[in-house]
Design an enzyme around this catalytic site. Structure first.
Site, mmCIF file in Angstrom:
data_model
loop_
_atom_site.group_PDB
_atom_site.id
_atom_site.type_symbol
_atom_site.label_atom_id
_atom_site.label_comp_id
_atom_site.label_asym_id
_atom_site.label_seq_id
_atom_site.Cartn_x
_atom_site.Cartn_y
_atom_site.Cartn_z
ATOM 1 N N TRP A 88 37.862 39.276 -6.543
ATOM 2 C CA TRP A 88 36.774 38.558 -7.217
ATOM 3 C C TRP A 88 36.677 37.238 -6.474
ATOM 4 C CZ3 TRP A 88 36.004 34.249 -10.548
ATOM 5 C CH2 TRP A 88 34.840 34.303 -11.322
ATOM 6 N N GLU A 495 29.513 33.721 -30.924
ATOM 7 C CA GLU A 495 30.066 34.950 -30.352
ATOM 8 C C GLU A 495 28.971 36.010 -30.161
ATOM 9 O OE1 GLU A 495 32.626 35.663 -28.816
ATOM 10 O OE2 GLU A 495 32.850 37.828 -28.936
#
Ligand code: G6P
Length: 622
Positions: A88, A495
């Site tokens: 990554w 969230e």
């Protein structure tokens, strides 16, 4: 973040290495590579994009390293060891040249690395001045060149490897191969997770035990400052100074089935559906009815009794859980509680009064910022406890004390079941600390009763997922979403918005409902739906007020309401009912339809739900 897998033994084949790194795919990656060793030679493959999706075949035949260039013309019949990596990008774009493994000038040493080498620029300059030639922009490439350089003076490869490790500043989990010992994998850890696996004829290494379970359940967690040398028939562990250390073999608690999709189209949907079970697991054995409290084996009573303040540190979804934790601890236990992002805590100037308990919340237990916050808190002299999912993870071990959430492996990049399990554990902690501070037995029992009803209630919500899917299809083409909530439902709004952003790439904002009129309400128009979180009994009328305000501006409302709230259902364009529970526990239920909404919207938009762009499951760099 990057994933590491290594294998020493008779099955050292590209497919075995690829299967290993595929189990780490969920951590997020943009490129990958592997290296195999046999008969004094190394064979390297590096690719950009999906693992194994190269040229339509599972893997290209390993192409030889530059030196010797013709090696693959006569590949040996069997390889002896191998290492593989998912990258990554941090230093240098995701290109083949920047993918790991990286090699030294002679093509005799191959290295994979997870973490960041902070002094790479100085090391690179010094190595270049000694004639080393670099072919990538990565920090990692300094490692093989450094070992190559040190081999000129050190007595043997292990000594050169350890000497190189000691010159690195930063964080690393490293695995290396050396052409002259083709059956051996060299490993070191400082700040990035490394776990060894011991199987019958082979020894393995990975950055996550999920990559090992097809081979073995017997694992050894390396600590920071430790190294290991792996052979097919065993391993040695040492400190970076070279002193032998003896390590304990532990058993990985989860099975292969736990980390496979089990008939679901995506891990995320599987993990959403697992919540009745994962909530049950978080509660299991922790309720003490006779005393109206919870039993939390991993934390001493005394520590909880003497805490006068709590400071929660976390990142991402775990931070949202931490914010619910603040309300829980203040409401149930009357303990002033602050919540900080790991990175803010680390670089801010946190004021920790004596008797402040620092609580680190982290699914992976590896988030670099949260881990650094824990270290900082310990330095300041605070007591720390961890609320983690991954057993033996860095944060769990750094804290030394804590409560596992027992959610099982979470593979989907967007966290779902870990969030609800974190909330269950924070609820148990709050009731336990509350009972130590004058909360009545009756109130404690009421709360525990409500907690015990949650698994069945979650089951009911998951069963009705098709209703959420229909709503999702209706709104999937919108470009912006708002989520509004108050008190316990404010973190739920954050969230819900985070889930939608993460996997569908729709812009979404979580807003404290009373703050709508201070700005966000300007965004309301027919094409911007608002999810109104209205399931808390105490402030339900206020949410009705918000709904009117939105409707008056021609906004669309999707309500998440308490079962039987027909008034809300009449007002809203769409309503999802959730079973009744106590207000502090509402987020554990109301987040489930929001997870489902995000999931079905993302599927409708054709997004790669389990591997959203630019995101990593476990962010082990700053
Ligand atoms: C990454 C993940 C999030 C997660 C956050 C914190 O950003 O994509 O899902 O919430 O890290 O991770 P942790 O493992 O500390 O809970």
């Amino acid at each position: 973040m990057c994933g590491i897998f290594g294998y020493a033994g008779p099955e050292a084949r590209a497919e075995v290495l690829i299967e290993g790194i595929k189990r780490l795919e969920y951590r997020g990656y943009d490129s990958w590579g592997l290296c195999l060793a046999a008969e004094d030679r190394l064979f390297l493959v590096r690719r950009v994009g999906r693992i194994g999706a190269v040229d339509g075949s599972p893997v290209n035949p390993p192409s030889a390293m530059q030196n010797p260039p013709s090696a693959m013309q006569n590949p040996p019949p069997a390889m002896q060891s191998g290492i593989a990596h998912t990258r990554w990008a941090t230093h240098g774009a995701p290109t083949e040249a920047n993918a790991h493994p990286h090699a030294d000038c002679a093509g005799r040493i191959a290295v994979i690395h997870n973490g960041i080498i902070e002094n790479h620029a100085a090391l690179r300059a010094s190595l270049q001045s000694k004639g080393h030639h670099f072919t990538s922009e990565t920090d990692t490439e300094v490692i093989p060149h450094l070992i190559e350089e040190l081999l000129k003076t050190e007595p043997d490869f292990p000594a050169a490897f350890l000497a190189a490790m000691k010159l690195l500043v930063g964080a690393y989990g490293i695995a290396a191969l050396w052409a002259e010992s083709p059956d051996t994998v060299y490993v070191a850890r400082h700040g990035s997770p490394i776990v060894l696996g011991v199987a019958k004829n082979s020894t393995l290494v990975a950055s996550d035990p999920a990559a090992l379970v097809t081979h073995t359940r017997d694992v050894i967690y390396l600590d920071d400052g430790e190294a290991a040398i792996l052979h097919p028939d065993g391993f040695e562990t040492r400190t970076l100074e070279g002193a032998p250390v003896s390590k304990q073999v532990q058993q990985v608690a989860f099975s292969l089935q736990d980390i496979e999709r089990g008939g679901f189209p995506h891990f995320m949907l599987k993990e959403i559906a697992e919540q009745p079970e994962s909530i049950r697991n978080a509660l299991r054995g922790r309720i003490v009815r006779s005393e109206g409290t919870a039993k939390l084996g991993g934390v001493e009573e005394d520590l909880l009794r003497k805490a006068r303040r709590c400071h929660i540190v976390a990142s991402g979804t775990s931070w949202n859980a931490g914010l619910v934790g603040k309300y829980l601890l203040e409401n149930l236990a009357r303990i002033p509680t602050q919540v900080s992002f790991g990175a803010e805590f680390r670089y801010g100037d946190p004021v920790l009064e004596p008797d402040t308990l620092v609580i680190a919340v982290s699914q992976s237990g590896e988030t670099a910022d949260t881990l650094a916050a824990v270290r900082e808190a310990k330095l300041i002299g605070a007591e720390t406890i961890g609320i983690c999912n991954v057993f033996g993870s860095s944060i769990a071990r750094e804290c030394g004390k804590g409560i596992y959430i027992h959610a099982g492996p979470e593979i989907g990049v967007a966290s779902t079941k870990a969030f609800t399990s974190q909330l269950v554990v924070l609820s148990l902690l709050a009731v336990h600390m509350g009972r130590m501070r004058g909360m009545s037995l009756r109130a404690g029992l009421l709360f525990l009763d409500a907690l015990e009803r949650l698994p069945a209630q979650a089951e009911q919500i998951v069963r009705e997922k098709e209703k959420v899917a229909q709503i999702a299809r209706k709104y999937a083409s919108c470009r912006d979403f708002l989520f509004v909530g108050r008190l316990y439902e404010y973190p739920t709004a954050l969230e819900g918005a985070l889930k939608l952003k993460e996997i569908s790439y729709i812009h979404a904002e979580g807003v404290q409902a009373a703050e709508m009129k201070h700005g966000p309400i300007a965004l309301i128009e027919p094409g911007v739906p608002t999810v109104v979180l209205a399931a808390q009994a105490e402030i339900r009328d206020k949410m009705l007020g918000n709904t009117h305000e939105i409707l008056a501006r021609s906004g669309k409302v999707i309500a998440v309401a308490r079962e039987g709230d027909e008034e809300m259902a009449k007002l809203a364009h769409d309503t999802i009912f959730i079973p009744k529970t106590l207000d502090p526990l509402v987020p554990i239920l109301s987040v489930i339809p929001l997870q489902l909404l995000a999931y079905f919207v993302a599927v409708e938009r054709g997004c790669d739900v389990d591997k959203p762009r630019n995101l990593a499951k476990s962010v082990t760099v700053e």
